[in-house]
Design an enzyme around this catalytic site. Structure first.
Site, PDB file in Angstrom:
ATOM      1  N   ASN A 107       0.835  -1.200   0.000  1.00 51.79           N
ATOM      2  CA  ASN A 107       0.000   0.000   0.000  1.00 51.79           C
ATOM      3  C   ASN A 107       0.873   1.254   0.000  1.00 51.79           C
ATOM      4  O   ASN A 107       1.681   1.402  -0.916  1.00 51.79           O
ATOM      5  CB  ASN A 107      -1.094  -0.014   1.076  1.00 51.79           C
ATOM      6  CG  ASN A 107      -0.630  -0.180   2.484  1.00 51.79           C
ATOM      7  OD1 ASN A 107      -0.015  -1.175   2.840  1.00 51.79           O
ATOM      8  ND2 ASN A 107      -0.941   0.782   3.332  1.00 51.79           N
ATOM      9  N   ASP A 108       0.763   2.143   0.941  1.00 50.92           N
ATOM     10  CA  ASP A 108       1.321   3.492   0.820  1.00 50.92           C
ATOM     11  C   ASP A 108       2.817   3.517   0.494  1.00 50.92           C
ATOM     12  O   ASP A 108       3.601   2.789   1.112  1.00 50.92           O
ATOM     13  CB  ASP A 108       1.145   4.250   2.136  1.00 50.92           C
ATOM     14  CG  ASP A 108      -0.273   4.297   2.628  1.00 50.92           C
ATOM     15  OD1 ASP A 108      -1.159   3.761   1.950  1.00 50.92           O
ATOM     16  OD2 ASP A 108      -0.495   4.867   3.710  1.00 50.92           O
ATOM     17  N   SER A 168       2.441   4.258   8.141  1.00 54.54           N
ATOM     18  CA  SER A 168       3.111   5.146   7.188  1.00 54.54           C
ATOM     19  C   SER A 168       3.856   6.296   7.850  1.00 54.54           C
ATOM     20  O   SER A 168       3.585   6.685   8.980  1.00 54.54           O
ATOM     21  CB  SER A 168       2.095   5.707   6.200  1.00 54.54           C
ATOM     22  OG  SER A 168       1.707   4.731   5.278  1.00 54.54           O
TER      23      SER A 168
END
EC number: 3.2.1.26
Length: 548
Positions: A107-108, A168
């Site tokens: 993901n991020d 994150s």
């Protein structure tokens, strides 16, 4: 009780999956229940949501250094456990020049930065399945922003302050050191109470990252445990940390701290009241200057769209902002950065020659059912984009270094006759009149269409005739230009459509079979420039395992 005694009761470090430290306790989560027939009276054993947990009150005998030593031992084992998942599996949907995970869920993007002559980029990774769980950080490096080399699994969810995910964050290049700032996520008890801390790590001489632990342990007043994704900048003679936050009234806001040394942080205030009720949570903040203007990028969650085809609550925004001499922030004018299906959590970096370059996640938080899951992986990062502030708005352009992957241009006559490109990795430049429909990645059954609706002046992207399993299928964009200029980047299972010289962008995952490589134009006949894209270096630790 000494930690050594607790570890012995637990059956040794190899039986410990997590270490927790809630409210004056030390908790060891175990793979298997301990074999000791009788535990001491001050030690409790319980099953919490299917996980055996051994608990004891923390005394002065248990130091932070001892907890860190257990975390390091868990991290070493976790990194070894990822090795079988570092071999990239062959798949018709795997990109040739975008960053994708070898297996599991990406993901991020995190920690995107230029440091000591090299570009560093990290991404969130759950190696073991296509699900959002217990996030790790993968570390990549590049000299040219095109060819990325796998370095390591940099951070794992091994410590009491990040036991359920290294969430994150961003990187800071300070003097000779590369620092990482991230949110440590833990879940406690049967109700999975969220505990959030902002943490730091620093790269050592061997290129490994040593955790420094929490630098912000407590929540600011008026904020829930949903506060995360630190962005650290140096401005006005001090360090500032920007965090996405949720207030107790469930409104998204920007939380700002300051520091003199990157280790000791002091809360300033929450910003964003001028936007009112603008989503229930703000995620993934970024802040930078471009052509003398300041910009704030974030992911507001919970904003409803006026378009009935747009049902996803995870949005992306960029706002022009100001910061006065006292450090007070004001958010002025905002726009979506991307108006396609799959774009979230972007980060930017400044290149060696001063350009501002953006990388985003080509996915969304709720999407875990793509066709690539059948081959054991999901999601990828976007192509890198250069940002420009011109004539009162943001323009985005494909990274100029990507031109090195392009072939010489081929002139292609687009008409209702299907042209077989025999590849799904290409770049296309074309200017289209209103009233036509461009079909891409097509065979007799599947296709994605771009319709230029002349009556409503809408550009409509429709992926309903693809293999998509989850998510919206139509996006519409209002335009007022006499024609529509497109620059399209395609890579196996993705399209990034730059519209009218980058005034708008639509990013989307497009799943069609390997043989669906046709292109046609209905309602007009137009010449286009076609470029075939060569592969970039594979961003994996181990070679792609080609399946028969």
């Amino acid at each position: 009780m000494l930690l050594d005694t607790l570890l012995e009761l637990a059956g040794g470090i190899n039986n410990v999956t997590r270490i927790l430290a809630p409210q004056g306790q030390v908790v060891l989560a175990l793979k298997h229940p301990p074999l000791v027939p009788h535990l001491p009276d001050d030690v409790s054993l319980q099953s919490v949501l299917g996980e055996w947990q051994l608990s004891v009150q923390r005394t002065a005998e248990v130091s932070d250094q001892q907890l860190a030593a257990i975390g390091k031992a868990i991290a070493e084992r976790q990194k070894l456990e990822t090795l079988p998942y570092q071999t990239a599996l062959d798949c018709p949907y795997r990109p040739l020049w975008h960053i994708s995970p070898p297996q599991g869920l990406l993901n991020d993007p995190n920690g995107f930065i230029y440091h000591q002559g090299e570009y560093h980029l990290f991404y969130q990774w759950h190696p073991f399945a296509c699900e959002h769980k217990d996030k790790y950080w993968v570390h990549l490096k590049s000299l040219d922003l095109v060819d990325w080399q796998w370095q390591s699994v940099a951070l794992t969810p091994s410590d009491w302050f990040d036991s359920h995910g290294v969430f994150s964050g961003h990187a800071v290049s300070h003097q000779q050191d590369l620092w990482l700032f991230y949110t440590g996520n833990t879940r406690l008890g049967v109700d999975r109470q969220r505990q959030t801390m902002q943490c730091a790590a620093r790269m050592n001489a061997n290129g490994e990252f040593e955790k420094l632990g929490p630098v912000i342990r407590c929540l600011p007043e008026g904020v829930t445990e949903h506060i995360r994704d630190p962005k650290v900048i140096y401005t006005q003679g001090k360090w500032q940390m920007l965090l996405g936050a949720q207030t107790l009234a469930h409104q998204g806001r920007l939380a700002v701290y300051h520091s003199d040394d990157l280790l000791h942080w002091h809360f300033d205030k929450l910003y964003g009241d001028e936007l009112g009720d603008y989503g229930y949570m703000w995620e993934c903040p970024d802040w930078f200057e471009l052509q003398g203007e300041a910009f704030f990028v974030f992911g507001p969650q919970g904003i409803a769209s006026a378009n009935p085809h747009h049902t996803i609550e995870h949005q992306n925004r960029i706002f022009r902002a100001t910061q006065n001499a006292q450090g007070e922030i004001a958010l002025l004018q905002g726009w979506p950065l991307d108006e396609g299906f799959d774009f979230y959590a972007p980060q930017t970096a400044q290149t060696a020659d001063g350009r501002r370059v953006l990388c985003g996640w080509m996915g969304l938080p709720d999407e875990t059912q793509h066709p690539s899951c059948d081959q054991g992986w999901i999601h990828q990062l976007t192509a890198l984009r250069e940002l420009e502030w011109r004539e009162g708005r943001i323009y985005q352009h494909p990274l100029r270094e990507l031109d090195t992957l392009q072939s010489e241009p081929h002139t292609l006559l687009l008409s209702d006759n299907v042209t077989e490109l025999k590849t799904k990795s290409f770049a296309l430049q074309v200017t289209l009149p209103w009233g036509c429909e461009l079909r891409l990645m097509q065979n007799t059954q599947y296709r994605v269409t771009l319709t230029l609706d002349a009556e409503n002046q809408l550009l409509r992207l429709d992926r309903s005739a693809t293999q998509i399993r989850q998510g919206d299928t139509i996006r519409e964009l209002k335009l007022d230009s006499p024609t529509v200029e497109l620059r399209i980047l395609a890579d196996q299972s993705s399209l990034e459509i730059f519209i009218n010289q980058g005034e708008h962008v639509m990013t989307s995952r497009i799943f069609t079979p390997r043989d669906a490589s046709g292109i046609s134009l209905h309602g007009a006949s137009v010449d286009a420039k076609l470029y075939y894209m060569a592969p970039a270096s594979a961003p994996f630790n181990l070679e792609v395992n080609v399946q028969p």
